[in-house]
Scaffold this motif. Structure first.
Motif, PDB file in Angstrom:
ATOM      1  N   HIS A   1       0.842  -1.205   0.000  1.00 63.22           N
ATOM      2  CA  HIS A   1       0.000   0.000   0.000  1.00 63.22           C
ATOM      3  C   HIS A   1       0.881   1.261   0.000  1.00 63.22           C
ATOM      4  CE1 HIS A   1      -3.768  -2.179   0.464  1.00 63.22           C
ATOM      5  NE2 HIS A   1      -3.224  -2.869   1.434  1.00 63.22           N
ATOM      6  N   PHE A   2       1.965   1.182  -0.777  1.00 62.66           N
ATOM      7  CA  PHE A   2       2.895   2.304  -0.948  1.00 62.66           C
ATOM      8  C   PHE A   2       3.638   2.659   0.343  1.00 62.66           C
ATOM      9  CE2 PHE A   2      -0.722   2.908  -3.849  1.00 62.66           C
ATOM     10  CZ  PHE A   2      -0.065   2.803  -5.067  1.00 62.66           C
ATOM     11  N   SER A   3       3.656   1.753   1.304  1.00 65.08           N
ATOM     12  CA  SER A   3       4.254   2.064   2.608  1.00 65.08           C
ATOM     13  C   SER A   3       5.265   1.005   3.029  1.00 65.08           C
ATOM     14  CB  SER A   3       3.165   2.166   3.678  1.00 65.08           C
ATOM     15  OG  SER A   3       2.262   3.210   3.381  1.00 65.08           O
ATOM     16  N   ARG A   4       6.345   1.482   3.599  1.00 65.56           N
ATOM     17  CA  ARG A   4       7.344   0.610   4.231  1.00 65.56           C
ATOM     18  C   ARG A   4       7.959   1.411   5.378  1.00 65.56           C
ATOM     19  NH1 ARG A   4      11.627  -1.208   0.179  1.00 65.56           N
ATOM     20  NH2 ARG A   4      12.484   0.823   0.676  1.00 65.56           N
ATOM     21  N   PRO A   5       7.556   1.139   6.622  1.00 69.75           N
ATOM     22  CA  PRO A   5       6.893  -0.072   7.110  1.00 69.75           C
ATOM     23  C   PRO A   5       5.402  -0.115   6.774  1.00 69.75           C
ATOM     24  CG  PRO A   5       7.139   1.493   8.906  1.00 69.75           C
ATOM     25  CD  PRO A   5       7.858   2.087   7.733  1.00 69.75           C
ATOM     26  N   ALA A   6       4.894  -1.333   6.644  1.00 71.70           N
ATOM     27  CA  ALA A   6       3.480  -1.547   6.386  1.00 71.70           C
ATOM     28  C   ALA A   6       2.813  -2.131   7.623  1.00 71.70           C
ATOM     29  CB  ALA A   6       3.283  -2.484   5.202  1.00 71.70           C
ATOM     30  N   ILE A   7       1.620  -1.635   7.900  1.00 71.48           N
ATOM     31  CA  ILE A   7       0.861  -2.127   9.047  1.00 71.48           C
ATOM     32  C   ILE A   7       0.476  -3.580   8.848  1.00 71.48           C
ATOM     33  CG2 ILE A   7      -1.270  -1.797  10.363  1.00 71.48           C
ATOM     34  CD1 ILE A   7      -1.143   1.193   9.375  1.00 71.48           C
ATOM     35  N   ASP A   8       0.066  -3.949   7.629  1.00 74.19           N
ATOM     36  CA  ASP A   8      -0.351  -5.330   7.377  1.00 74.19           C
ATOM     37  C   ASP A   8       0.742  -6.328   7.749  1.00 74.19           C
ATOM     38  OD1 ASP A   8      -2.943  -4.890   6.476  1.00 74.19           O
ATOM     39  OD2 ASP A   8      -2.349  -4.725   4.370  1.00 74.19           O
ATOM     40  N   ILE A   9       1.986  -6.025   7.399  1.00 74.37           N
ATOM     41  CA  ILE A   9       3.075  -6.975   7.656  1.00 74.37           C
ATOM     42  C   ILE A   9       3.279  -7.157   9.154  1.00 74.37           C
ATOM     43  CG2 ILE A   9       5.595  -7.233   7.486  1.00 74.37           C
ATOM     44  CD1 ILE A   9       5.373  -6.360   4.594  1.00 74.37           C
ATOM     45  N   LEU A  10       3.278  -6.069   9.910  1.00 74.24           N
ATOM     46  CA  LEU A  10       3.401  -6.220  11.362  1.00 74.24           C
ATOM     47  C   LEU A  10       2.235  -7.028  11.916  1.00 74.24           C
ATOM     48  CD1 LEU A  10       4.542  -5.613  14.189  1.00 74.24           C
ATOM     49  CD2 LEU A  10       3.123  -3.542  14.185  1.00 74.24           C
TER      50      LEU A  10
END
Length: 204
Positions: A114-123
């Motif tokens: 979702h254009f993000s790193r860090p991503a909330i989904d991965i955590l």
């Protein structure tokens, strides 16, 4: 805390044992967190790990800023660091943050989600696999769909899911995406989320 609210929190937490909390936020998230985390007592017994969407090209001072306002210790998560109870962790910029099955952190530079790193989904997805039903996930204000899949994974693993009330959020996109994908256990304004976190400790 009113008796009505206390009853609601008791129902949410009935039969649950929480060992860890993960929180995701984007636009407006710092303000929301500053209304939640400083109220936690020094002896808050769970780890709290936070992903905020951050620019990749600058160092984060989140741990320093929040340490000045919290009674709990606050750290920036690092690779191979063990997750300790009673500590608040912030994901570093430019890295995805995961929780391993041995309850240690790992960092990676895989493609943004979702254009993000860090991503909330991965955590959230990795934390759900590590803690299962003993995890609480909280999703706050933000302008993308990041976190929706992570909250759904927490729910599928039996954990507690709490989403900020979209009417209370600075940016409602993120809470709405999570609610549309999977109905959370609770939809609450920020003050009630803080009170629920305190009730988690009192419930143990």
């Amino acid at each position: 805390m009113s008796a009505l609210h206390a009853n609601v929190y008791a129902e949410l937490l009935a039969g649950r044992t929480i060992d860890a909390v993960v929180i995701g936020a984007s636009a407006g998230g710092i303000d929301a967190l500053l209304r939640i985390l400083p109220a936690l007592p020094k002896d808050f017994g769970f780890s709290v790990t936070v992903v905020l969407h951050l620019p990749d090209d600058r160092d984060s001072r989140l741990a320093d800023v929040f340490q000045q306002r919290l009674a709990m210790p606050v750290r920036q998560a690092d690779d191979k660091m063990s997750v300790a109870p009673g500590t608040v962790y912030f994901a570093p910029p430019g890295y995805h943050l995961s929780v391993e099955r041995d309850f240690s952190f790992s960092l990676s530079q895989e493609d943004p989600v979702h254009f993000s790193r860090p991503a909330i989904d991965i955590l959230m997805e990795s934390a759900a696999d590590a803690w299962g039903k003993r995890l609480a996930g909280i999703l706050l204000t933000g302008a993308s769909a990041d976190g929706a899949a992570g909250m759904a994974r927490i729910a599928a693993c039996g954990g507690l899911t709490v989403v900020q009330d979209p009417k209370d959020a600075e940016i409602a996109t993120m809470p709405l995406a999570a609610i549309r994908l999977h109905a959370p256990d609770a939809i609450l304004p920020v003050p009630a989320i803080g009170a629920l976190m305190t009730a988690m400790m009192e419930n143990q």
